[in-house]
Motif scaffolding. Sequence first.
Motif, PDB file in Angstrom:
ATOM      1  N   ASN A   3       0.808  -1.224   0.000  1.00 63.31           N
ATOM      2  CA  ASN A   3       0.000   0.000   0.000  1.00 63.31           C
ATOM      3  C   ASN A   3       0.841   1.274   0.000  1.00 63.31           C
ATOM      4  O   ASN A   3       0.341   2.344   0.282  1.00 63.31           O
ATOM      5  CB  ASN A   3      -0.966  -0.006   1.193  1.00 63.31           C
ATOM      6  N   GLY A   4       2.114   1.193  -0.306  1.00 67.50           N
ATOM      7  CA  GLY A   4       2.972   2.363  -0.353  1.00 67.50           C
ATOM      8  C   GLY A   4       3.617   2.648   0.985  1.00 67.50           C
ATOM      9  O   GLY A   4       3.429   1.933   1.955  1.00 67.50           O
ATOM     10  N   GLY A   5       4.380   3.703   1.020  1.00 69.44           N
ATOM     11  CA  GLY A   5       5.100   4.060   2.226  1.00 69.44           C
ATOM     12  C   GLY A   5       6.566   3.701   2.102  1.00 69.44           C
ATOM     13  O   GLY A   5       7.001   3.087   1.140  1.00 69.44           O
ATOM     14  N   CYS A   6       7.319   4.069   3.099  1.00 69.23           N
ATOM     15  CA  CYS A   6       8.749   3.799   3.130  1.00 69.23           C
ATOM     16  C   CYS A   6       8.999   2.292   3.101  1.00 69.23           C
ATOM     17  O   CYS A   6       8.337   1.534   3.811  1.00 69.23           O
ATOM     18  CB  CYS A   6       9.347   4.408   4.396  1.00 69.23           C
ATOM     19  N   ASN A  44      10.466   9.617   9.027  1.00 66.40           N
ATOM     20  CA  ASN A  44      10.450   8.824  10.249  1.00 66.40           C
ATOM     21  C   ASN A  44      11.807   8.168  10.520  1.00 66.40           C
ATOM     22  O   ASN A  44      12.405   8.385  11.565  1.00 66.40           O
ATOM     23  CB  ASN A  44       9.361   7.754  10.177  1.00 66.40           C
ATOM     24  N   CYS A  45      12.312   7.385   9.578  1.00 65.50           N
ATOM     25  CA  CYS A  45      13.527   6.613   9.837  1.00 65.50           C
ATOM     26  C   CYS A  45      14.767   7.172   9.148  1.00 65.50           C
ATOM     27  O   CYS A  45      15.878   6.758   9.450  1.00 65.50           O
ATOM     28  CB  CYS A  45      13.331   5.154   9.441  1.00 65.50           C
ATOM     29  N   GLY A  46      14.587   8.083   8.187  1.00 59.98           N
ATOM     30  CA  GLY A  46      15.733   8.682   7.524  1.00 59.98           C
ATOM     31  C   GLY A  46      16.227   7.948   6.295  1.00 59.98           C
ATOM     32  O   GLY A  46      17.166   8.395   5.634  1.00 59.98           O
ATOM     33  N   TYR A  47      15.625   6.819   5.954  1.00 57.29           N
ATOM     34  CA  TYR A  47      16.021   6.102   4.736  1.00 57.29           C
ATOM     35  C   TYR A  47      15.913   7.051   3.553  1.00 57.29           C
ATOM     36  O   TYR A  47      14.960   7.816   3.438  1.00 57.29           O
ATOM     37  CB  TYR A  47      15.123   4.880   4.518  1.00 57.29           C
ATOM     38  N   CYS A  48      16.912   7.017   2.657  1.00 56.65           N
ATOM     39  CA  CYS A  48      16.869   7.944   1.521  1.00 56.65           C
ATOM     40  C   CYS A  48      17.312   7.271   0.232  1.00 56.65           C
ATOM     41  O   CYS A  48      17.983   6.246   0.242  1.00 56.65           O
ATOM     42  CB  CYS A  48      17.730   9.170   1.802  1.00 56.65           C
ATOM     43  N   ASP A  63       6.689  10.054  -5.807  1.00 58.82           N
ATOM     44  CA  ASP A  63       5.835   8.917  -6.177  1.00 58.82           C
ATOM     45  C   ASP A  63       6.653   7.652  -6.351  1.00 58.82           C
ATOM     46  O   ASP A  63       6.226   6.577  -5.943  1.00 58.82           O
ATOM     47  CB  ASP A  63       5.065   9.209  -7.464  1.00 58.82           C
ATOM     48  N   LEU A  64       7.841   7.748  -6.940  1.00 63.09           N
ATOM     49  CA  LEU A  64       8.705   6.583  -7.095  1.00 63.09           C
ATOM     50  C   LEU A  64       9.159   6.045  -5.745  1.00 63.09           C
ATOM     51  O   LEU A  64       9.232   4.847  -5.535  1.00 63.09           O
ATOM     52  CB  LEU A  64       9.947   6.943  -7.926  1.00 63.09           C
ATOM     53  N   PHE A  65       9.478   6.924  -4.825  1.00 64.16           N
ATOM     54  CA  PHE A  65       9.961   6.538  -3.501  1.00 64.16           C
ATOM     55  C   PHE A  65       8.915   5.727  -2.753  1.00 64.16           C
ATOM     56  O   PHE A  65       9.231   4.747  -2.105  1.00 64.16           O
ATOM     57  CB  PHE A  65      10.325   7.796  -2.708  1.00 64.16           C
ATOM     58  N   PHE A  66       7.667   6.122  -2.855  1.00 65.30           N
ATOM     59  CA  PHE A  66       6.603   5.438  -2.128  1.00 65.30           C
ATOM     60  C   PHE A  66       5.904   4.361  -2.941  1.00 65.30           C
ATOM     61  O   PHE A  66       4.975   3.735  -2.475  1.00 65.30           O
ATOM     62  CB  PHE A  66       5.570   6.450  -1.612  1.00 65.30           C
TER      63      PHE A  66
END
Length: 67
Positions: A3-6, A44-48, A63-66
Amino acid sequence: MTNGGCIKCGHTEAGQKEIATSGTGLSKMFDVQHNKFMVVYCKNCGYCELYNKNTSAASNIVDLFFG
């Protein structure tokens, strides 16, 4: 996560920053920063992830990130 998100923590808020870096050879020696990237990170966690700024718009990058 379907469903998306980090991809690391599932959080749904992202931030973005632009960075510039030098290349190799003479550009590194003279500190010429001609490589530009968009950094999209999880608030939240800093992942990049880094995206080449020349290839896509900032809104598409988020949009690509999530997914």
